[in-house]
Scaffold this active site. Structure first.
Site, PDB file in Angstrom:
ATOM      1  N   ARG A   1       0.812  -1.230   0.000  1.00  0.00           N
ATOM      2  CA  ARG A   1       0.000   0.000   0.000  1.00  0.00           C
ATOM      3  C   ARG A   1       0.845   1.281   0.000  1.00  0.00           C
ATOM      4  NH1 ARG A   1      -2.179  -3.331  -1.546  1.00  0.00           N
ATOM      5  NH2 ARG A   1      -3.882  -4.554  -0.722  1.00  0.00           N
TER       6      ARG A   1
ATOM      7  N   GLU B   1      -4.440   2.699   7.447  1.00  0.00           N
ATOM      8  CA  GLU B   1      -4.159   2.677   5.998  1.00  0.00           C
ATOM      9  C   GLU B   1      -4.750   3.945   5.380  1.00  0.00           C
ATOM     10  OE1 GLU B   1      -5.022  -1.026   3.838  1.00  0.00           O
ATOM     11  OE2 GLU B   1      -5.926   0.204   2.269  1.00  0.00           O
TER      12      GLU B   1
ATOM     13  N   SER C   1     -10.686  -0.870   3.980  1.00  0.00           N
ATOM     14  CA  SER C   1      -9.939  -1.315   5.170  1.00  0.00           C
ATOM     15  C   SER C   1      -9.327  -0.097   5.846  1.00  0.00           C
ATOM     16  CB  SER C   1      -8.827  -2.280   4.775  1.00  0.00           C
ATOM     17  OG  SER C   1      -9.404  -3.468   4.304  1.00  0.00           O
TER      18      SER C   1
HETATM   19  C1  LIG Z   1     -15.536   0.077  -0.232  1.00  0.00           C
HETATM   20  C2  LIG Z   1     -14.038   0.250  -0.416  1.00  0.00           C
HETATM   21  C3  LIG Z   1     -13.257  -0.847  -0.737  1.00  0.00           C
HETATM   22  C4  LIG Z   1     -11.878  -0.699  -0.911  1.00  0.00           C
HETATM   23  N1  LIG Z   1     -11.139  -1.795  -1.239  1.00  0.00           N
HETATM   24  C5  LIG Z   1      -9.801  -1.681  -1.439  1.00  0.00           C
HETATM   25  C6  LIG Z   1      -9.013  -2.806  -1.824  1.00  0.00           C
HETATM   26  O1  LIG Z   1      -9.505  -3.917  -1.988  1.00  0.00           O
HETATM   27  N2  LIG Z   1      -7.687  -2.623  -2.003  1.00  0.00           N
HETATM   28  C7  LIG Z   1      -7.095  -1.401  -1.839  1.00  0.00           C
HETATM   29  O2  LIG Z   1      -5.876  -1.291  -2.024  1.00  0.00           O
HETATM   30  N3  LIG Z   1      -7.817  -0.315  -1.471  1.00  0.00           N
HETATM   31  C8  LIG Z   1      -9.149  -0.423  -1.275  1.00  0.00           C
HETATM   32  N4  LIG Z   1      -9.878   0.679  -0.907  1.00  0.00           N
HETATM   33  C9  LIG Z   1      -9.194   1.962  -0.635  1.00  0.00           C
HETATM   34  C10 LIG Z   1      -9.128   2.926  -1.837  1.00  0.00           C
HETATM   35  O3  LIG Z   1     -10.206   2.692  -2.707  1.00  0.00           O
HETATM   36  C11 LIG Z   1      -7.826   2.798  -2.605  1.00  0.00           C
HETATM   37  O4  LIG Z   1      -6.726   3.081  -1.777  1.00  0.00           O
HETATM   38  C12 LIG Z   1      -7.802   3.736  -3.824  1.00  0.00           C
HETATM   39  O5  LIG Z   1      -6.763   3.351  -4.679  1.00  0.00           O
HETATM   40  C13 LIG Z   1      -7.633   5.205  -3.435  1.00  0.00           C
HETATM   41  O6  LIG Z   1      -7.862   5.992  -4.604  1.00  0.00           O
HETATM   42  P1  LIG Z   1      -8.438   7.475  -4.512  1.00  0.00           P
HETATM   43  O7  LIG Z   1      -8.362   8.043  -5.876  1.00  0.00           O
HETATM   44  O8  LIG Z   1      -9.769   7.477  -3.879  1.00  0.00           O
HETATM   45  O9  LIG Z   1      -7.367   8.170  -3.581  1.00  0.00           O
HETATM   46  P2  LIG Z   1      -7.617   9.217  -2.393  1.00  0.00           P
HETATM   47  O10 LIG Z   1      -8.347   8.516  -1.295  1.00  0.00           O
HETATM   48  O11 LIG Z   1      -8.211  10.458  -2.911  1.00  0.00           O
HETATM   49  O12 LIG Z   1      -6.123   9.477  -1.927  1.00  0.00           O
HETATM   50  C14 LIG Z   1      -5.380   8.479  -1.257  1.00  0.00           C
HETATM   51  C15 LIG Z   1      -3.936   8.968  -1.120  1.00  0.00           C
HETATM   52  O13 LIG Z   1      -3.355   9.019  -2.405  1.00  0.00           O
HETATM   53  C16 LIG Z   1      -2.899  10.349  -2.680  1.00  0.00           C
HETATM   54  N5  LIG Z   1      -3.149  10.597  -4.104  1.00  0.00           N
HETATM   55  C17 LIG Z   1      -4.299  10.385  -4.797  1.00  0.00           C
HETATM   56  N6  LIG Z   1      -4.123  10.717  -6.087  1.00  0.00           N
HETATM   57  C18 LIG Z   1      -2.846  11.142  -6.205  1.00  0.00           C
HETATM   58  C19 LIG Z   1      -2.052  11.618  -7.286  1.00  0.00           C
HETATM   59  N7  LIG Z   1      -2.552  11.737  -8.521  1.00  0.00           N
HETATM   60  N8  LIG Z   1      -0.770  11.973  -7.042  1.00  0.00           N
HETATM   61  C20 LIG Z   1      -0.258  11.859  -5.790  1.00  0.00           C
HETATM   62  N9  LIG Z   1      -0.943  11.415  -4.732  1.00  0.00           N
HETATM   63  C21 LIG Z   1      -2.224  11.058  -4.939  1.00  0.00           C
HETATM   64  C22 LIG Z   1      -3.729  11.266  -1.780  1.00  0.00           C
HETATM   65  O14 LIG Z   1      -3.082  12.495  -1.521  1.00  0.00           O
HETATM   66  C23 LIG Z   1      -3.843  10.388  -0.530  1.00  0.00           C
HETATM   67  O15 LIG Z   1      -2.666  10.472   0.229  1.00  0.00           O
HETATM   68  C24 LIG Z   1     -11.262   0.563  -0.736  1.00  0.00           C
HETATM   69  C25 LIG Z   1     -12.064   1.675  -0.410  1.00  0.00           C
HETATM   70  C26 LIG Z   1     -13.438   1.525  -0.254  1.00  0.00           C
HETATM   71  C27 LIG Z   1     -14.279   2.721   0.081  1.00  0.00           C
END
Ligand SMILES: Cc1cc2nc3c(=O)[nH]c(=O)nc-3n(C[C@H](O)[C@H](O)[C@H](O)COP(=O)(O)OP(=O)(O)OC[C@H]3O[C@@H](n4cnc5c(N)ncnc54)[C@H](O)[C@@H]3O)c2cc1C
Length: 312
Positions: free
Chosen positions: A182, A305, A235
């Site tokens: 992660r 996380e 998570s």
């Molecule tokens: C129902 C549910 C299920 C999930 N299941 C999983 C799973 O199975 N596996 C898993 O790994 N995760 C899971 N997640 C967590 C999440 O979906 C992932 O971590 C996802 O990849 C985050 O993407 P985001 O665009 O929403 O990032 P955000 O939540 O907006 O950001 C997360 C982090 O990444 C940084 N970030 C985002 N975009 C950029 C960019 N372009 N450049 C630099 N930094 C950036 C942000 O600043 C922050 O620190 C789940 C979440 C939910 C709600």
């Protein structure tokens, strides 16, 4: 705060919301305010924005679709940047297919992960099935090295494009980026604090029926195990080495534990869910209580996380 407004208004003419409640953006449906939320739609726009922010010593951070962040009640006293427009494109490039038929796909960081999974199904390309059902953007997925069912972004990524803190763009090969559980980190020190603007993935042609079956089975598995009808960030805690955060929380008897309207999901102990109008404080208090009680029970300190975007 007035200074931030004055400075930002001086060099930014794009989409902007002041004092934006992040509860309206994040999948947890909770969170304090960002002093400003902006949407950058092209590379020149983003570069100009970053240069202006840095020159004025304004804190900034690129976020994705808010599925793994929480802004605490005190708010984020800087500019949160969302990547829209050009950053949402997907470009398959058959010219870039290798001897084994693998194809390289270029994707903007703002592209929703679900859109890319759908695209790979349509184009009969395998490799991203593990992503089916993971919300968020490609930038977020790469930054978090998102993964599930034994797969992760690191397995399929070929390269990542960054914008550094001086507004300069860099294309970096997979071999120059350290991916771990992660997390990811480019090796070049010039990319400290850089944001991701796009990524290329190497995908393998396969039967569309098999790809769809895999995706469906993953989504069904999520429905069985995860509380998908309530707001969450997935998570909440990282799995400690050799163990599972959910197992430890359940063993400590914490399923169903509540602070205000934040609750440890009775369905999946590693999900903190917002059962209604939980505040960021409810969630942070519940997080601390879970950490404390798991520590007392097992001697293991759980680390979130979910990224807490604290005040500077
Ligand atoms: C129902 C549910 C299920 C999930 N299941 C999983 C799973 O199975 N596996 C898993 O790994 N995760 C899971 N997640 C967590 C999440 O979906 C992932 O971590 C996802 O990849 C985050 O993407 P985001 O665009 O929403 O990032 P955000 O939540 O907006 O950001 C997360 C982090 O990444 C940084 N970030 C985002 N975009 C950029 C960019 N372009 N450049 C630099 N930094 C950036 C942000 O600043 C922050 O620190 C789940 C979440 C939910 C709600």
């Amino acid at each position: 705060m007035m200074e931030l407004r004055q400075a930002l208004s001086g060099f930014w003419t794009g989409t902007l919301s002041w004092d934006f409640s992040m509860a309206d953006y994040c999948t947890l449906k909770a969170g304090g305010k960002a002093a400003a939320l902006v949407v950058a739609t092209s590379r020149p726009e983003l570069a100009g924005l970053i240069v202006g922010l840095e020159e004025n010593s304004i804190r900034w951070r690129v976020i994705g679709r808010g599925s793994n962040i929480l802004v605490p009640a005190g708010g984020y006293d800087g500019v949160l940047i969302i990547l829209g427009g050009d950053f949402c494109a997907i470009a398959g490039d058959p010219g870039l297919s290798g001897d084994d038929g693998r194809q390289t796909v270029r994707v903007g960081a703002g592209c929703p992960a679900a859109k890319l999974v759908g695209w790979s199904v349509v184009h009969q390309l395998s490799g991203l099935e593990f992503m089916a059902g993971i919300p968020g953007s490609i930038g977020g997925a790469v930054f978090m090295n998102a993964g599930a069912w034994g797969g992760e972004i690191a397995d399929v990524v070929e390269g990542v494009s960054f914008v550094d803190r001086r507004g300069r763009f860099h294309d970096v090969g997979r071999e120059d980026i350290d991916f771990s559980y992660r997390r990811m980190r480019p090796r070049d020190p010039a990319l400290e604090g850089a944001a991701i603007v796009g990524a290329t993935f190497s995908l393998r042609p396969d039967s569309q029926r098999l790809i769809i079956e895999q995706c469906r089975s993953h989504v069904a598995g999520r429905r069985r195990k995860q509380p998908l009808s309530v707001a969450s960030a997935g998570s909440f805690f990282r799995n400690p080495p050799g163990d599972s955060a959910g197992r430890l929380i359940e063993a400590a008897g914490l399923k169903g534990l509540q602070k205000g309207e934040a609750m440890v999901s009775p369905k999946h102990a590693n999900f903190i869910v917002n059962t209604g109008r939980a505040s960021a404080d409810d969630i942070v208090e519940l997080m601390r209580e879970v950490q404390e009680r798991v520590y007392r029970f097992s001697g293991i300190r759980l680390e979130p996380e979910v990224h807490l975007l604290e005040k500077g």
